[in-house]
Design a protein around this motif. Structure first.
Motif, short mmCIF file in Angstrom:
data_model
loop_
_atom_site.label_atom_id
_atom_site.label_comp_id
_atom_site.label_asym_id
_atom_site.label_seq_id
_atom_site.Cartn_x
_atom_site.Cartn_y
_atom_site.Cartn_z
N PHE A 49 -11.16 -13.96 -20.77
CA PHE A 49 -12.29 -13.26 -21.37
C PHE A 49 -12.26 -13.35 -22.89
N ALA A 50 -11.07 -13.15 -23.48
CA ALA A 50 -10.94 -13.17 -24.94
C ALA A 50 -11.30 -14.55 -25.51
N ILE A 51 -10.84 -15.60 -24.86
CA ILE A 51 -11.17 -16.95 -25.34
C ILE A 51 -12.67 -17.22 -25.20
N GLY A 52 -13.23 -16.81 -24.09
CA GLY A 52 -14.68 -16.97 -23.89
C GLY A 52 -15.49 -16.21 -24.93
N ARG A 53 -15.08 -14.99 -25.22
CA ARG A 53 -15.77 -14.19 -26.24
C ARG A 53 -15.61 -14.82 -27.62
N SER A 54 -14.41 -15.30 -27.93
CA SER A 54 -14.17 -15.93 -29.23
C SER A 54 -15.00 -17.20 -29.38
N LEU A 55 -15.07 -17.97 -28.32
CA LEU A 55 -15.90 -19.18 -28.35
C LEU A 55 -17.37 -18.81 -28.56
N VAL B 264 -1.76 -13.35 -13.60
CA VAL B 264 -3.17 -13.01 -13.35
C VAL B 264 -3.73 -12.20 -14.52
N ALA B 265 -2.95 -11.25 -15.02
CA ALA B 265 -3.40 -10.44 -16.15
C ALA B 265 -3.67 -11.32 -17.37
N ILE B 266 -2.76 -12.23 -17.66
CA ILE B 266 -2.93 -13.12 -18.80
C ILE B 266 -4.15 -14.01 -18.61
N LEU B 267 -4.29 -14.57 -17.42
CA LEU B 267 -5.42 -15.44 -17.13
C LEU B 267 -6.76 -14.72 -17.32
N ILE B 268 -6.89 -13.54 -16.75
CA ILE B 268 -8.16 -12.82 -16.83
C ILE B 268 -8.40 -12.29 -18.24
N LEU B 269 -7.44 -11.59 -18.80
CA LEU B 269 -7.65 -10.96 -20.11
C LEU B 269 -7.83 -11.99 -21.23
N LEU B 270 -6.95 -12.98 -21.29
CA LEU B 270 -7.10 -13.99 -22.34
C LEU B 270 -8.25 -14.95 -22.03
N SER C 180 -9.37 -5.37 -27.28
CA SER C 180 -8.60 -4.83 -26.15
C SER C 180 -8.03 -5.95 -25.29
N GLU C 181 -8.84 -6.95 -25.02
CA GLU C 181 -8.39 -8.07 -24.18
C GLU C 181 -7.26 -8.86 -24.86
N ILE C 182 -7.38 -9.06 -26.17
CA ILE C 182 -6.32 -9.77 -26.90
C ILE C 182 -5.02 -8.96 -26.88
#
Length: 126
Positions: free
Chosen positions: A87-93, A79-85, A111-113
């Motif tokens: 968000f990180a992938i969405g922000r990077s996109l 769950v932590a990986i799914l949520i944090l990464l 922080s998310e990465i």
């Protein structure tokens, strides 16, 4: 190694619970203060902000439960990986498609990465 897993899940969970709860209680003030984003006082925008925020809170609760309920540890890391990464992938996109956001949002991305990678490390050493 066990203490690293507990610390990683605890920091991840507490961060999401704090951030999510703050956004649920007062999304307009919280987004402006922590992200520099001015939300309109419009029911659909607030509904969307609070919906995502509640996912953050419940994800954080699952992460914290993984520190005390051994059967939930793997689930908590996933769950932590799914949520944090997520968000990180969405922000990077968004950076690639929309341009560079303000400093506060870049700090959130970093922080998310970092936390996402720490959770991957802990999961892979479980």
């Amino acid at each position: 190694m066990e203490i690293i897993k507990i610390v990683t899940l605890s920091i991840s969970g507490l961060l999401l619970i704090y951030g999510g709860t703050s956004r649920i209680i007062n999304p307009i003030k919280n987004y402006l203060k922590n992200s520099g984003i001015k939300l309109e006082n419009e029911v659909n925008v607030l509904n969307e902000a609070r919906g995502v925020s509640s996912v953050m809170v419940f994800g954080g609760i699952i992460m914290l439960l993984g520190t005390i309920v051994p059967e939930l540890t793997i689930t908590s890391f996933v769950v932590a990986i799914l949520i944090l990464l997520g968000f990180a992938i969405g922000r990077s996109l968004s950076i690639a498609l929309d341009g560079k956001p303000n400093k506060l949002l870049i700090q959130g991305l970093i922080s998310e990465i970092v936390l996402g990678a720490a959770n991957i490390f802990c999961l892979s050493n479980n």
